[in-house]
Write a protein that holds these residues in place. Structure first.
Motif, PDB file in Angstrom:
ATOM      1  N   UNK A 193       0.847  -1.192   0.000  1.00 34.17           N
ATOM      2  CA  UNK A 193       0.000   0.000   0.000  1.00 34.17           C
ATOM      3  C   UNK A 193       0.879   1.237   0.000  1.00 34.17           C
ATOM      4  N   UNK A 194       0.272   2.377  -0.334  1.00 35.44           N
ATOM      5  CA  UNK A 194       0.970   3.644  -0.163  1.00 35.44           C
ATOM      6  C   UNK A 194       0.059   4.571   0.644  1.00 35.44           C
ATOM      7  N   UNK A 195       0.356   5.835   0.675  1.00 32.42           N
ATOM      8  CA  UNK A 195      -0.409   6.754   1.499  1.00 32.42           C
ATOM      9  C   UNK A 195      -1.811   7.010   0.963  1.00 32.42           C
ATOM     10  N   UNK A 196      -2.041   6.656  -0.300  1.00 30.16           N
ATOM     11  CA  UNK A 196      -3.321   6.982  -0.922  1.00 30.16           C
ATOM     12  C   UNK A 196      -4.225   5.790  -1.191  1.00 30.16           C
ATOM     13  N   UNK A 197      -3.646   4.585  -1.300  1.00 30.16           N
ATOM     14  CA  UNK A 197      -4.481   3.456  -1.689  1.00 30.16           C
ATOM     15  C   UNK A 197      -3.845   2.126  -1.304  1.00 30.16           C
ATOM     16  N   UNK A 198      -4.700   1.103  -1.300  1.00 31.78           N
ATOM     17  CA  UNK A 198      -4.251  -0.270  -1.116  1.00 31.78           C
ATOM     18  C   UNK A 198      -3.868  -0.821  -2.491  1.00 31.78           C
ATOM     19  N   UNK A 199      -2.748  -1.512  -2.564  1.00 33.15           N
ATOM     20  CA  UNK A 199      -2.279  -2.032  -3.849  1.00 33.15           C
ATOM     21  C   UNK A 199      -2.430  -3.552  -3.971  1.00 33.15           C
ATOM     22  N   UNK A 200      -2.097  -4.259  -2.901  1.00 30.56           N
ATOM     23  CA  UNK A 200      -2.106  -5.728  -2.976  1.00 30.56           C
ATOM     24  C   UNK A 200      -2.620  -6.308  -1.663  1.00 30.56           C
ATOM     25  N   UNK A 201      -3.328  -7.433  -1.779  1.00 27.13           N
ATOM     26  CA  UNK A 201      -3.912  -8.085  -0.609  1.00 27.13           C
ATOM     27  C   UNK A 201      -3.546  -9.560  -0.584  1.00 27.13           C
ATOM     28  N   UNK A 202      -3.469 -10.088   0.619  1.00 28.37           N
ATOM     29  CA  UNK A 202      -3.354 -11.536   0.793  1.00 28.37           C
ATOM     30  C   UNK A 202      -4.657 -12.026   1.402  1.00 28.37           C
ATOM     31  N   UNK A 203      -5.301 -12.960   0.731  1.00 29.28           N
ATOM     32  CA  UNK A 203      -6.597 -13.489   1.165  1.00 29.28           C
ATOM     33  C   UNK A 203      -6.395 -14.842   1.815  1.00 29.28           C
ATOM     34  N   UNK A 204      -6.928 -15.031   3.006  1.00 30.48           N
ATOM     35  CA  UNK A 204      -6.869 -16.320   3.673  1.00 30.48           C
ATOM     36  C   UNK A 204      -8.282 -16.840   3.856  1.00 30.48           C
ATOM     37  N   UNK A 205      -8.578 -17.968   3.223  1.00 29.32           N
ATOM     38  CA  UNK A 205      -9.909 -18.543   3.297  1.00 29.32           C
ATOM     39  C   UNK A 205     -10.025 -19.404   4.551  1.00 29.32           C
ATOM     40  N   UNK A 206     -11.226 -19.518   5.103  1.00 31.65           N
ATOM     41  CA  UNK A 206     -11.403 -20.399   6.264  1.00 31.65           C
ATOM     42  C   UNK A 206     -11.167 -21.834   5.866  1.00 31.65           C
ATOM     43  N   UNK A 207     -10.566 -22.600   6.759  1.00 23.96           N
ATOM     44  CA  UNK A 207     -10.328 -24.030   6.495  1.00 23.96           C
ATOM     45  C   UNK A 207     -11.667 -24.741   6.464  1.00 23.96           C
ATOM     46  N   UNK A 208     -11.902 -25.500   5.409  1.00 18.80           N
ATOM     47  CA  UNK A 208     -13.180 -26.188   5.264  1.00 18.80           C
ATOM     48  C   UNK A 208     -13.386 -27.226   6.356  1.00 18.80           C
ATOM     49  N   UNK A 209     -12.297 -27.617   7.030  1.00 20.10           N
ATOM     50  CA  UNK A 209     -12.420 -28.613   8.102  1.00 20.10           C
ATOM     51  C   UNK A 209     -12.739 -27.983   9.444  1.00 20.10           C
ATOM     52  N   UNK A 210     -12.604 -26.614   9.530  1.00 20.95           N
ATOM     53  CA  UNK A 210     -12.878 -25.956  10.820  1.00 20.95           C
ATOM     54  C   UNK A 210     -14.370 -25.942  11.107  1.00 20.95           C
TER      55      UNK A 210
END
Length: 210
Positions: A193-210
């Motif tokens: 990210x910078x001061x003006x915007x978000x550039x990249x994200x890491x997505x973590x999905x819930x474990x289907x076994x939880x």
């Protein structure tokens, strides 16, 4: 950090290796602070073709390279190249294991994210790139419509055009890199990210076994 216990049998640790598809795994005893060495997936190949050969995990693990958290990245990269190793275990000032670092991690800091030979087989768009079974790297400018289609979610497409906009609304302020938020049971981490915007994200999905 995905680990294998030194006491595990092939039948116990092989599903872990197949699930995560890494080439190297720290081998531990008791817990992650007790690193016994590194198991290279390729070191198992001789046993696949010689089924009568006795297998002992302790005999195939390689020495683990240990580095402190305070070590400079440029120095570590030089050591990676000179000594021809690709992974190091990172420890804190108390000797506890903080995690691991690979030569790819360092190179990505310099030149941006690197796609390996498996990425083209499983990614759907340039905006969404799988990292492993439950995590993805997603460009913040990915449309909410595309995000919903890919992950089969139902995020509101009327309030924001992009997934970065959805995350920004959830924070309620401009987040810093490494800030995290949960939206509809999905973890979102700002990786760039910078001061003006978000550039990249890491997505973590819930474990289907939880």
């Amino acid at each position: 950090m995905v680990t294998i216990d030194i006491e595990q049998t092939v039948e116990q640790f092989l599903p872990i290796m197949l699930d995560h598809a890494h080439s190297r795994y720290p081998v531990i005893s008791e817990d992650k602070d007790h690193i016994e060495g590194i198991l290279l997936a390729k070191d198992l190949l001789p046993y696949a073709f010689l089924p009568d050969r006795a297998f002992k995990l302790k005999e195939v693990v390689r020495e683990a390279i240990i580095v402190p958290e305070s070590k400079r990245v440029d120095v570590l990269l030089k050591e990676f190249r000179q000594q021809r190793y690709h992974m190091a275990i990172v420890v804190d000032e108390y000797g506890g294991v903080s995690g691991l670092v690979t030569i790819e991690d360092i190179l990505e800091l310099i030149v941006g994210e690197i796609e390996d030979e498996y990425d083209d087989d499983i990614k759907e768009t340039d905006e969404i790139r799988p990292l492993n079974k439950h995590t993805y790297s997603v460009k913040a400018l990915t449309s909410v419509e595309d995000f919903n289609r890919f992950f089969e979610t139902s995020l509101n497409e009327d309030e924001s055009d992009t997934i970065g906009g959805v995350v920004l609304r959830a924070f309620g302020h401009m987040p810093d890199t490494d800030d995290k938020v949960i939206i509809e049971n999905i973890g979102f981490k700002v990786t760039n990210s910078d001061k003006r915007r978000i550039l990249q994200l890491k997505i973590t999905l819930p474990d289907s076994e939880d």
